[in-house]
Design a protein around this motif. Sequence first.
Motif, PDB file in Angstrom:
ATOM      1  N   ARG A  62       9.657   2.267   3.165  1.00 52.11           N
ATOM      2  CA  ARG A  62       8.263   2.420   3.586  1.00 52.11           C
ATOM      3  C   ARG A  62       7.859   1.310   4.549  1.00 52.11           C
ATOM      4  O   ARG A  62       8.232   0.160   4.367  1.00 52.11           O
ATOM      5  CB  ARG A  62       7.317   2.375   2.380  1.00 52.11           C
ATOM      6  N   SER A 102       2.027  -5.085   8.030  1.00 56.92           N
ATOM      7  CA  SER A 102       1.525  -3.910   7.313  1.00 56.92           C
ATOM      8  C   SER A 102       2.428  -3.500   6.147  1.00 56.92           C
ATOM      9  O   SER A 102       2.086  -2.597   5.387  1.00 56.92           O
ATOM     10  CB  SER A 102       1.344  -2.727   8.278  1.00 56.92           C
ATOM     11  N   TYR A 103       3.582  -4.153   5.979  1.00 59.66           N
ATOM     12  CA  TYR A 103       4.472  -3.879   4.847  1.00 59.66           C
ATOM     13  C   TYR A 103       5.291  -5.133   4.573  1.00 59.66           C
ATOM     14  O   TYR A 103       5.275  -6.074   5.360  1.00 59.66           O
ATOM     15  CB  TYR A 103       5.379  -2.675   5.117  1.00 59.66           C
ATOM     16  N   ASP A 145       4.416   1.370   5.513  1.00 60.26           N
ATOM     17  CA  ASP A 145       2.977   1.643   5.533  1.00 60.26           C
ATOM     18  C   ASP A 145       2.224   1.011   4.364  1.00 60.26           C
ATOM     19  O   ASP A 145       1.070   1.337   4.118  1.00 60.26           O
ATOM     20  CB  ASP A 145       2.726   3.151   5.526  1.00 60.26           C
ATOM     21  N   ARG A 146       2.855   0.110   3.634  1.00 56.99           N
ATOM     22  CA  ARG A 146       2.190  -0.462   2.451  1.00 56.99           C
ATOM     23  C   ARG A 146       2.879  -1.739   1.986  1.00 56.99           C
ATOM     24  O   ARG A 146       3.993  -2.047   2.395  1.00 56.99           O
ATOM     25  CB  ARG A 146       2.210   0.544   1.302  1.00 56.99           C
ATOM     26  N   SER A 156      11.699   5.256   9.687  1.00 53.33           N
ATOM     27  CA  SER A 156      11.466   3.823   9.896  1.00 53.33           C
ATOM     28  C   SER A 156      12.487   3.239  10.858  1.00 53.33           C
ATOM     29  O   SER A 156      12.152   2.420  11.715  1.00 53.33           O
ATOM     30  CB  SER A 156      11.524   3.084   8.557  1.00 53.33           C
TER      31      SER A 156
END
Length: 199
Positions: free
Chosen positions: A46, A36-37, A48-49, A178
């Motif tokens: 991050r 997912s990242y 989430d991307r 995280s």
Amino acid sequence: MAVAFRTAPEVLAHLSRWHPNLATAQWRISSASDDSYQCIAWAMGRTDRHAWPHLDYWWFSGCPQAQIPEEAPLEYFIEGFSVLGYQPCSSKAYEVGYQKLAIYANEVGVTHMARQHLFGLGWLSKMGDYEDIVHRQLDDIAGDVSSGAYQYGRVVQILKRSLWVSLIKGCMFRCTRSSWKHWYCRVIRPSWNPRRWNM
């Protein structure tokens, strides 16, 4: 989103095809495999991307984007990460009160980013869509600069920012969140044992 817990030997067998230096380096797994990242997002804190200076990915508003993803030049990353307060510097050594990032590139463009571990205890790298690892040296994941080798190439730039700027930008909170997420993964899967340094 695909999350997988692999053992250190499984991870090494997979990653050493593209990162042969890992076979003799000191490193450890710090998260499960998670698509997912990827590394650029992880450098931002991050999970989430996917981030990259190209239309198919998230990137900083108003910053230039490459026509071909594999040919994203160093200058695009320097400009993009300046939004988060990072500036170029000449030393990879740990400095109290600062966060540092390392940018890798091959002959055509940027390939990877690593984040300096707290207190300079190695470097954190998200290995594509796979695990996050902590490696002692930047050269542990360096490799051939030929684009056909599918390796990260060499470190071409170090960026740094103060922890104060990180706090102002909200990045400190994201990085901490995280880290706690990865710690929780280790707690719920104790048999995974990612803490052992591989020799």
